[in-house]
Design a protein around this motif. Structure first.
Motif, short mmCIF file in Angstrom:
data_model
loop_
_atom_site.label_atom_id
_atom_site.label_comp_id
_atom_site.label_asym_id
_atom_site.label_seq_id
_atom_site.Cartn_x
_atom_site.Cartn_y
_atom_site.Cartn_z
N LEU A 76 45.71 33.78 52.47
CA LEU A 76 46.36 34.34 51.29
C LEU A 76 46.71 35.81 51.49
O LEU A 76 47.71 36.29 50.95
CB LEU A 76 45.44 34.18 50.07
CG LEU A 76 45.48 32.82 49.37
CD1 LEU A 76 44.57 32.84 48.15
CD2 LEU A 76 46.90 32.46 48.96
N ASP A 77 45.88 36.54 52.23
CA ASP A 77 46.22 37.94 52.52
C ASP A 77 47.55 38.03 53.25
O ASP A 77 48.39 38.88 52.95
CB ASP A 77 45.12 38.58 53.37
CG ASP A 77 43.83 38.81 52.60
OD1 ASP A 77 43.91 39.02 51.38
OD2 ASP A 77 42.76 38.76 53.22
N ASN B 132 42.33 27.90 41.81
CA ASN B 132 42.70 29.29 41.56
C ASN B 132 43.70 29.84 42.59
O ASN B 132 43.86 31.06 42.70
CB ASN B 132 41.47 30.20 41.55
CG ASN B 132 40.45 29.78 40.52
OD1 ASN B 132 40.81 29.46 39.40
ND2 ASN B 132 39.18 29.76 40.90
N SER C 172 46.68 32.05 40.94
CA SER C 172 46.26 33.34 40.40
C SER C 172 45.72 34.26 41.51
O SER C 172 45.91 35.48 41.46
CB SER C 172 45.19 33.15 39.31
OG SER C 172 44.08 32.44 39.82
N ASP C 173 45.06 33.69 42.52
CA ASP C 173 44.60 34.51 43.65
C ASP C 173 45.78 35.11 44.41
O ASP C 173 45.75 36.29 44.81
CB ASP C 173 43.74 33.68 44.60
CG ASP C 173 42.36 33.39 44.04
OD1 ASP C 173 41.99 34.04 43.04
OD2 ASP C 173 41.67 32.51 44.59
N SER D 275 47.25 37.90 42.36
CA SER D 275 46.38 39.07 42.36
C SER D 275 46.52 39.87 43.66
O SER D 275 46.62 41.10 43.65
CB SER D 275 44.93 38.64 42.15
OG SER D 275 44.05 39.73 42.24
N ARG D 276 46.54 39.16 44.79
CA ARG D 276 46.60 39.86 46.08
C ARG D 276 47.98 40.45 46.35
O ARG D 276 48.09 41.48 47.02
CB ARG D 276 46.20 38.90 47.20
CG ARG D 276 44.77 38.42 47.04
CD ARG D 276 44.33 37.52 48.17
NE ARG D 276 43.09 36.84 47.83
CZ ARG D 276 42.18 36.45 48.70
NH1 ARG D 276 42.38 36.68 49.99
NH2 ARG D 276 41.08 35.84 48.31
N SER E 261 46.05 44.53 41.04
CA SER E 261 45.41 43.21 40.92
C SER E 261 44.57 43.11 39.67
O SER E 261 43.71 42.25 39.56
CB SER E 261 44.51 42.97 42.14
OG SER E 261 43.53 43.99 42.23
N SER F 283 43.93 37.38 34.42
CA SER F 283 44.04 35.99 34.88
C SER F 283 43.57 35.02 33.81
O SER F 283 43.88 33.83 33.87
CB SER F 283 43.22 35.79 36.15
OG SER F 283 41.85 36.09 35.91
#
Length: 447
Positions: A34-35, A90, A93-94, A97-98, A419, A423
């Protein structure tokens, strides 16, 4: 991207500054999948993980990204493989956020698909309806699904694309160089001004073409209401006329005059909302006048007949389904209610298109302002619910339509928001092919 050179410059510099903490520590910390996706989405609108390259080719990715950039909307797309690096719970949303940028986020995870958006960019209802519309039973290929989703999202999303999509590098050294080059961005801003001017002229030409289409339909509506007033056998001074009747009659005349004045002043398609809203008010005044003259109380305020607002206020609700669509409840006039009860087709309003005359709900987004003026006062979710699954329906699910005022609104979006978004405001819709997971479904909602 308006004619604002200094805000443009400031936005680019702010975006570059926001990127520095991400890149400065990137080399020292181990990335998750995800990063990597989030970092890529800060640089461009579409990310395809190497493990999902069979889903979307490089050329398809580039074409999709180019369409989003051209539209200048904060729409983000990620195509990811279904593996341990991307747990479904999630996930959306993750990723939001990132990435840390306000916008609409769509994720293709294996064969599953879902999306979400910050509420300032697109409403929960709009995202839900759009996700449903691109998830037919049995699934579909990634390219077609993402194309359809992006088409709808670009029509409905508020705000501008993030300035960081201008091409900032993922390498910390190059980012530092770009910050230095930022001192020369005044020159680039001039180029952006010229490009935005051409885009604005193109948009204005499109708006005027849409307004010409609407003018034909609205002029027919104004003429029909004027003929109703001509046929009205009422005089304010006649025996039995009271103040309430005279007030109804005055409101009807004001609706007619207001509609004509609003159409004469219309310069953009959205201006048509004021015209059809005035006609709706006038027809309700006529219905109230007719009831008082018959010795009855004025009828409750109801939406116009769904099939043709020229029929006047609806008198009841009936079940109806468009060809190939799901059944839904619609407000109808007495005549159309009788037709439906007898198994006949209602007297639907048709408009001219390149395909010939078709019902207005199958004629496309150009007729959104016309329909919105008639129905917006009865709740922002009414018309999209009536039209779900039709060509016009998917265009009436914007956050601005959800306002009782209609389609206007203060646009925002595309900004670097960090971030710390809420959520908990993220809805729990599981759109058929959604991913599921620990949060009860990875579904289109508000961040």
């Amino acid at each position: 991207m308006r004619n604002r050179l200094f805000p443009l410059l400031a936005g680019v510099l702010l975006a570059l500054a926001a990127l520095l903490p991400w890149t400065a520590g990137g080399a020292a910390a181990a990335d998750t999948g995800l990063d990597e996706a989030a970092r890529a989405l800060r640089q461009g609108p579409v990310y395809v993980d190497p493990g999902a390259r069979d889903q979307l080719s490089r050329s398809e990715q580039n074409a999709l990204a180019e369409r989003i950039r051209d539209a200048d909307r904060p729409v983000f797309v990620a195509v990811l493989p279904e593996d341990d690096r991307f747990p479904a719970a999630n996930l959306l949303s993750d990723l939001r956020s990132r990435t840390g940028i306000t916008g609409v986020y769509a994720v293709r995870l294996g064969d599953g698909f879902d999306a979400g958006a910050d509420s300032s960019v697109m409403s929960n209802r709009a995202v839900d309806n759009l996700v449903r519309s691109v998830e037919p039973p049995g699934g579909r290929d990634a390219a077609g699904q993402l194309d359809d989703f992006v088409d709808g999202a670009l029509q409905q999303a508020r705000g501008d694309a993030p300035a960081s999509w201008g091409g900032a590098s993922r390498d910390a050294t190059i980012v530092g160089a770009l910050v230095t080059i930022g001192m020369l961005l005044v020159v680039a801003a001039i180029g952006a001004f010229l490009v935005s001017s051409r885009r604005r002229r193109r948009q204005e030409a499109q708006e005027q073409a849409a307004l010409r289409k609407l003018r034909v339909v609205v002029d027919e509506d104004i003429t029909a209401f004027g003929e109703e007033l001509d046929r009205l056998d009422f005089h304010p001074g006649e025996p039995g006329a009271d103040d309430a009747m005279r007030a109804d009659y005055t409101r009807a005349l004001d609706g007619y005059d207001g509609a004509k004045a609003a159409m004469a002043a219309a310069r953009h398609p959205d201006d048509v909302r004021a015209v059809t809203r005035a006609l709706d008010d006038g027809r309700h005044a006529l219905a109230a006048l007719a009831a008082r003259r018959a010795g009855k109380p004025p009828p409750e305020r109801r939406p116009p007949c769904f099939f043709d607002p020229r029929h006047g206020p609806s008198t009841t609700d009936a079940r109806w389904a468009p060809p190939g669509g799901a059944e839904r409840t619609v407000p109808v006039c007495a005549a159309d209610a009788a037709r439906l009860a007898d198994g006949e087709e209602p007297a639907g309003r048709t408009v001219e298109t390149a395909r010939g005359r078709v019902p207005y709900w199958e004629a496309g987004p150009a007729y959104g302002p016309w329909a919105g003026g008639y129905f917006a006062a009865y709740g922002g979710g009414l018309l999209p619910g009536l039209l779900v699954g039709t060509m016009l329906g998917s265009m009436l699910t914007t956050p601005a339509y959800a306002d009782t005022d209609g389609f206007g609104g203060d646009f925002s979006g595309g900004d670097v928001s960090g971030s710390d978004f809420d959520s908990g405001d993220f809805g729990g819709f599981d759109g058929g092919g959604g991913f599921g997971g620990g949060d009860g479904g990875f579904g289109g909602g508000d961040f």
